[in-house]
Design a protein around this motif. Structure first.
Motif, PDB file in Angstrom:
ATOM      1  N   ALA A  42       0.862  -1.187   0.000  1.00 42.65           N
ATOM      2  CA  ALA A  42       0.000   0.000   0.000  1.00 42.65           C
ATOM      3  C   ALA A  42       0.898   1.235   0.000  1.00 42.65           C
ATOM      4  O   ALA A  42       1.988   1.228   0.578  1.00 42.65           O
ATOM      5  N   SER A  43       0.456   2.287  -0.635  1.00 46.53           N
ATOM      6  CA  SER A  43       1.272   3.499  -0.720  1.00 46.53           C
ATOM      7  C   SER A  43       0.662   4.594   0.150  1.00 46.53           C
ATOM      8  O   SER A  43      -0.553   4.758   0.217  1.00 46.53           O
ATOM      9  N   VAL A  44       1.538   5.344   0.842  1.00 53.47           N
ATOM     10  CA  VAL A  44       1.115   6.490   1.655  1.00 53.47           C
ATOM     11  C   VAL A  44       1.924   7.699   1.216  1.00 53.47           C
ATOM     12  O   VAL A  44       3.099   7.581   0.845  1.00 53.47           O
ATOM     13  N   ARG A  45       1.290   8.850   1.235  1.00 54.55           N
ATOM     14  CA  ARG A  45       2.010  10.074   0.897  1.00 54.55           C
ATOM     15  C   ARG A  45       1.442  11.228   1.706  1.00 54.55           C
ATOM     16  O   ARG A  45       0.271  11.233   2.093  1.00 54.55           O
ATOM     17  N   ILE A  46       2.313  12.202   1.993  1.00 50.23           N
ATOM     18  CA  ILE A  46       1.915  13.402   2.708  1.00 50.23           C
ATOM     19  C   ILE A  46       1.532  14.450   1.674  1.00 50.23           C
ATOM     20  O   ILE A  46       2.359  14.821   0.823  1.00 50.23           O
ATOM     21  N   LEU A  47       0.293  14.889   1.705  1.00 52.33           N
ATOM     22  CA  LEU A  47      -0.170  15.864   0.727  1.00 52.33           C
ATOM     23  C   LEU A  47       0.615  17.163   0.871  1.00 52.33           C
ATOM     24  O   LEU A  47       1.004  17.566   1.973  1.00 52.33           O
ATOM     25  N   ASN A  48       0.843  17.825  -0.259  1.00 53.19           N
ATOM     26  CA  ASN A  48       1.581  19.094  -0.313  1.00 53.19           C
ATOM     27  C   ASN A  48       3.026  18.939   0.154  1.00 53.19           C
ATOM     28  O   ASN A  48       3.605  19.849   0.753  1.00 53.19           O
ATOM     29  N   ALA A  52       6.747  10.241   0.864  1.00 55.91           N
ATOM     30  CA  ALA A  52       5.899   9.097   0.542  1.00 55.91           C
ATOM     31  C   ALA A  52       6.597   7.820   0.969  1.00 55.91           C
ATOM     32  O   ALA A  52       7.811   7.807   1.219  1.00 55.91           O
ATOM     33  N   ALA A  53       5.846   6.740   1.063  1.00 59.24           N
ATOM     34  CA  ALA A  53       6.413   5.445   1.440  1.00 59.24           C
ATOM     35  C   ALA A  53       5.478   4.344   0.967  1.00 59.24           C
ATOM     36  O   ALA A  53       4.350   4.601   0.529  1.00 59.24           O
ATOM     37  N   VAL A  54       5.962   3.101   1.068  1.00 56.28           N
ATOM     38  CA  VAL A  54       5.189   1.926   0.694  1.00 56.28           C
ATOM     39  C   VAL A  54       5.248   0.937   1.848  1.00 56.28           C
ATOM     40  O   VAL A  54       6.308   0.738   2.456  1.00 56.28           O
ATOM     41  N   GLU A 686      10.421  -2.366   0.422  1.00 63.75           N
ATOM     42  CA  GLU A 686       9.260  -1.564   0.071  1.00 63.75           C
ATOM     43  C   GLU A 686       8.989  -1.490  -1.422  1.00 63.75           C
ATOM     44  O   GLU A 686       7.915  -1.078  -1.831  1.00 63.75           O
ATOM     45  N   LYS A 687       9.950  -1.900  -2.246  1.00 66.69           N
ATOM     46  CA  LYS A 687       9.824  -1.647  -3.675  1.00 66.69           C
ATOM     47  C   LYS A 687       9.787  -2.898  -4.539  1.00 66.69           C
ATOM     48  O   LYS A 687       9.441  -2.815  -5.716  1.00 66.69           O
ATOM     49  N   ILE A 688      10.156  -4.052  -3.988  1.00 66.17           N
ATOM     50  CA  ILE A 688      10.327  -5.246  -4.817  1.00 66.17           C
ATOM     51  C   ILE A 688       9.408  -6.359  -4.336  1.00 66.17           C
ATOM     52  O   ILE A 688       9.248  -6.588  -3.139  1.00 66.17           O
ATOM     53  N   GLU A 689       8.783  -7.032  -5.285  1.00 67.84           N
ATOM     54  CA  GLU A 689       8.000  -8.229  -5.019  1.00 67.84           C
ATOM     55  C   GLU A 689       8.532  -9.354  -5.895  1.00 67.84           C
ATOM     56  O   GLU A 689       8.709  -9.192  -7.105  1.00 67.84           O
ATOM     57  N   ILE A 690       8.799 -10.500  -5.279  1.00 65.94           N
ATOM     58  CA  ILE A 690       9.267 -11.676  -6.001  1.00 65.94           C
ATOM     59  C   ILE A 690       8.114 -12.680  -6.072  1.00 65.94           C
ATOM     60  O   ILE A 690       7.405 -12.905  -5.082  1.00 65.94           O
ATOM     61  N   TYR A 691       7.910 -13.279  -7.245  1.00 68.48           N
ATOM     62  CA  TYR A 691       6.856 -14.286  -7.377  1.00 68.48           C
ATOM     63  C   TYR A 691       7.321 -15.410  -8.291  1.00 68.48           C
ATOM     64  O   TYR A 691       8.195 -15.235  -9.155  1.00 68.48           O
ATOM     65  N   GLY A 692       6.757 -16.558  -8.094  1.00 69.05           N
ATOM     66  CA  GLY A 692       7.094 -17.711  -8.917  1.00 69.05           C
ATOM     67  C   GLY A 692       6.141 -18.854  -8.640  1.00 69.05           C
ATOM     68  O   GLY A 692       5.400 -18.848  -7.651  1.00 69.05           O
ATOM     69  N   GLY A 693       6.157 -19.834  -9.518  1.00 67.27           N
ATOM     70  CA  GLY A 693       5.254 -20.959  -9.319  1.00 67.27           C
ATOM     71  C   GLY A 693       5.260 -21.901 -10.498  1.00 67.27           C
ATOM     72  O   GLY A 693       6.228 -21.966 -11.274  1.00 67.27           O
TER      73      GLY A 693
END
Length: 764
Positions: A42-48, A52-54, A686-693
């Protein structure tokens, strides 16, 4: 106070003021859903501000070095409502936990496909199914065509064992009855119903809306069986940079890249590039033909949103796709292209699209939507060339007006289609050797009135008039009624509508192009018409912290003048004619959406249907229409580990298949078959997702249990086939079943089990 004291006090004030102005702190917290399950990525950011962060795998986030003061934090996650929270930072560390409500469970998604205007899904009088990008991540695929395999009542149908082209079936109806839209524009049609679906990158999709049943009142021809509207992401809502890359054990490589760009303060752009490559021929069924078509594809997508006064809309998008695909004998290469020495089907596709929406600067709400596309195809099927060029331009002006309890929509539309090829379809009969390209003009007018009869009752009336330059006047009405309970947990919808379709065999039916059979028209084809009735019921059940959503539909469609390819009368011909009787598609479907407090989620669907044609008192099941289908998507995140498990699959019942002769040893009906997949995914930082199957866990292919799939694969040019006086193949010692070469016996993917591994990266 002496001078030195004044100097000391002034120095102290300056230093203290500088420290006070520079005071910063951290805000941290946890983002969860209403079941207290962590929301990953999920992403959050401070307006104005630029802060920001994830969220990580446990739903935690941290924003550092934020100046003291009052701020507003915005939190977003795919499939959840956006939340804003005010807070006051006055110390080095502050905590702010955020709870996001799921739009999927509350059915509050904004949809546009049913009425051409934005409305919450729950309020729409037209039943619409919505699938977000989060749904498709459970089974990552390279194209939209493959991604649709887990939607109930929707089936990607392969039409050729060699070049692996296909179309989309809805409730058992063939691909030409399904309209494919991109951002509401009729982009994918004609030639692209066969070759254009593979060029839509899945990573650029925000959501897909599915309407089952005729939508011709709003969208005209081709929307007889239903429509699929691919809604692309808005440039302002995407990361600065994103990548989604995966490869399979079959040496397939898919790369999706996207970036957000700004031009000044008012224009934001989304740039997306998709690259797919598969160049490793495999012949597991040992028929000396490639099991899967080799492909090399590049797709570039660019979309712009421009800020205008009073939030008026202006968006413009373009896409270019180039694809080189071939399938055939294992020893085929480009030097054999078009010859009769080694059989191969080679298709070069070059396609461009441009589409946009502009809201007129008027007090009234008037939207101008426009699109244009060009499709150039250079293909050969063995030694049969097929060269085709198609251009379509479209414009539509809609006016929205609310008068008391009436929400009115009026629209003017115009569609121009240019089509030219090297087949008899565009030959000039008066000048041998010359072509006479087909030019079709299709102006239309449509009106719709959505009436709020009561807080719980809505009635929608619609009517469309089209004038087809080849077939004349066409009128399509519809009526929709919706009732919902006061607690919004029960909804009933009734839909009645009329649809029509103008058939173009050579742009819609791959079998007509291959040259394996002669194409025969017994008469000029008339437009097809249909009447459809749908009864939809939705119920939401909350049991403690668990949620269950049920969505059931009864559907019935009655066709006249249906155009049906006849494969049975003559194994060497495809005979096209308007049905002298009628056709029917009827059935029932059920979707169940389950969410448990422990984080387990399931979406399970099943459809039972009967699709048949009746002519001269004879009733016959439609080819490639299964009686029963089931799909499922199951997901669970292991607590404390952050690993998510997704198990997806489908199950199909027997369907009638085309045989070439009474001696053909292949089964006239497909067996029960299922494709099942499993995936593990985990966020790293916060920036990378690994998936496989693993895809196709059961290693199922249609070749199992069948003596062969491609008829006469050993003699693809029929050089050794003997024919009788009527042109029928004769059974001989070398050809004991009396067959000719034909690749049309196909109903499912011929690709077996394979592993895959990928990663996603996002920079906000």
């Amino acid at each position: 106070m002496n001078r030195s004291s004044w100097r000391g006090m002034l120095l102290w004030m300056l230093l203290y003021g500088g420290i006070a102005e520079a005071q910063t702190g951290d805000v941290k917290g946890r983002i969860t859903d209403k079941w207290d399950q962590p929301l990953v990525f999920a992403s959050v950011r401070i307006l104005n501000s630029d802060k920001a962060a994830v969220s990580d795998s446990l739903g935690n986030y941290v924003i550092s070095d934020l100046e003291y003061g009052s701020w507003i934090m915005e939190a977003t996650a795919t499939g959840f409502k956006t939340a804003r929270s005010k807070f006051n930072l006055q110390k080095e560390e502050s905590r702010l936990d955020i709870l996001l409500g799921e739009v999927d469970q509350e059915l509050e998604e904004v949809v546009i496909s049913g009425t051409m205007k934005e409305v919450s899904r729950n309020d729409s009088p037209v039943p619409i199914e919505v699938y977000t990008s989060k749904f498709f991540k459970a089974n990552p695929t390279a194209t939209i065509f493959d991604a649709l395999q887990n939607i109930n009542g929707v089936r990607p149908q392969l039409n050729c064992n060699i070049c692996n082209t296909g179309d989309i079936h809805i409730n058992g109806l063939e691909g030409p009855y399904t309209m494919i839209l991109i951002d509401g524009m009729p982009i994918v049609s004609g030639l692209s119903t066969v070759y254009g679906l593979s060029g839509i990158p899945q990573s650029l999709v925000d959501r897909i809306e599915v309407v089952k049943g005729p939508a011709s009142t709003l969208y005209g021809s081709e929307a007889v069986g239903g429509l699929i509207n691919v809604i692309t992401k808005r440039p302002g809502n995407v990361p600065l940079l994103a990548a989604d890359v995966f490869a399979t054990s079959w040496k397939e490589l898919n790369v999706d890249l996207s970036a957000k760009l700004r031009a000044g303060k008012k224009a934001t752009s989304l740039l997306g590039v998709n690259y797919f490559n598969y160049q490793h021929p495999i012949d597991n069924n040992q028929d000396h033909f490639t099991d899967v078509t080799l492909q090399h594809r590049v797709s570039v997508f660019n979309k712009w949103d421009v800020e205008r006064p009073e939030n008026r809309i202006f968006s413009l998008a373009g896409r270019y796709v180039y694809e080189d695909r071939w399938g055939g004998e294992m020893n085929w290469s480009a030097r054999y292209r078009g010859g009769d020495e080694v059989y191969g089907e080679s298709i070069y596709t070059s396609r461009w699209e441009l589409f946009g929406t502009y809201q007129l600067p008027l007090k009234e709400t008037l939207l101008l939507q426009f699109s244009a596309n060009g499709h150039d195809q250079n293909s050969v099927y063995g030694n049969i060339p097929y060269q085709a060029n198609q251009k379509i331009s479209f414009a539509q002006l809609t006016w929205f007006k609310t008068i008391q309890k009436h929400e009115l929509l009026t629209g003017l539309a115009y569609r121009y289609t240019y089509y030219d090829d090297n087949t008899p379809a565009t030959a000039d009969l008066n000048n041998v050797g010359w072509n006479k390209p087909a030019r079709t003009h299709l102006p239309g007018l449509f009106m719709q009135d959505e009436i709020a009869l009561h807080a719980n009752h809505k009635l929608l009336l619609g009517l469309r008039y089209d004038y087809n330059s080849l077939h004349g006047n066409i009128v399509t009405p519809r009526i929709n009624y919706k009732w919902s309970s006061f607690d919004r947990k029960h909804t009933l919808r009734l839909s009645l509508g009329n649809g029509y379709r103008v058939a173009n065999v050579f742009t819609e039916d791959h079998a007509a192009l291959t040259g394996a059979r002669e194409v025969v028209f017994t008469e000029d084809l008339k437009p097809e018409t249909s009447w459809n009735a749908n009864l939809n019921f939705v119920k939401k059940i909350n049991v403690g912290a668990a949620f269950l959503g049920l969505d059931a539909t009864l559907f019935y469609t009655y066709f006249t003048n249906k155009v049906i390819p006849d494969y049975d009368s003559d194994p060497n011909k495809i005979i096209y004619d308007n049905l002298k009787g009628y056709g029917v598609s009827r059935g029932v479907s059920l979707n169940a959406d389950l969410v448990l407090p422990n984080g387990f989620k399931a979406l399970i669907g099943a459809t039972a249907m009967d699709v048949f044609n009746k002519e001269n008192g004879m009733r016959q099941r439609q080819l490639f229409a299964e009686r029963l289908t089931g799909v499922w998507t199951l997901g669970y995140t292991i607590p404390g580990v952050g690993v998510k498990i997704d198990y997806t699959g489908n199950l199909y019942g027997p369907m009638r298949l085309p045989l070439l002769s009474d001696l053909d040893p292949r089964s006239a009906y497909a067996p029960w078959w299922s494709i099942q997949n499993i995936q593990l995914s985990r966020n790293i930082g916060e920036k990378i997702e690994i998936y496989g199957g693993v895809k196709n866990l059961l290693n199922w292919t249609p070749a199992k249990g069948s003596p062969f799939l491609i008829a006469r694969a050993n003699d693809p040019f029929d050089k050794e086939v003997q024919f009788d006086a009527e042109g029928r193949a004769i059974a001989t010692p070398d050809n004991p079943y009396g067959l000719t070469f034909d690749p049309s016996y196909v109903y499912a993917p011929n690709q077996g089990i394979r592993g895959f591994l990928g990663f996603r990266y996002q920079l906000f």
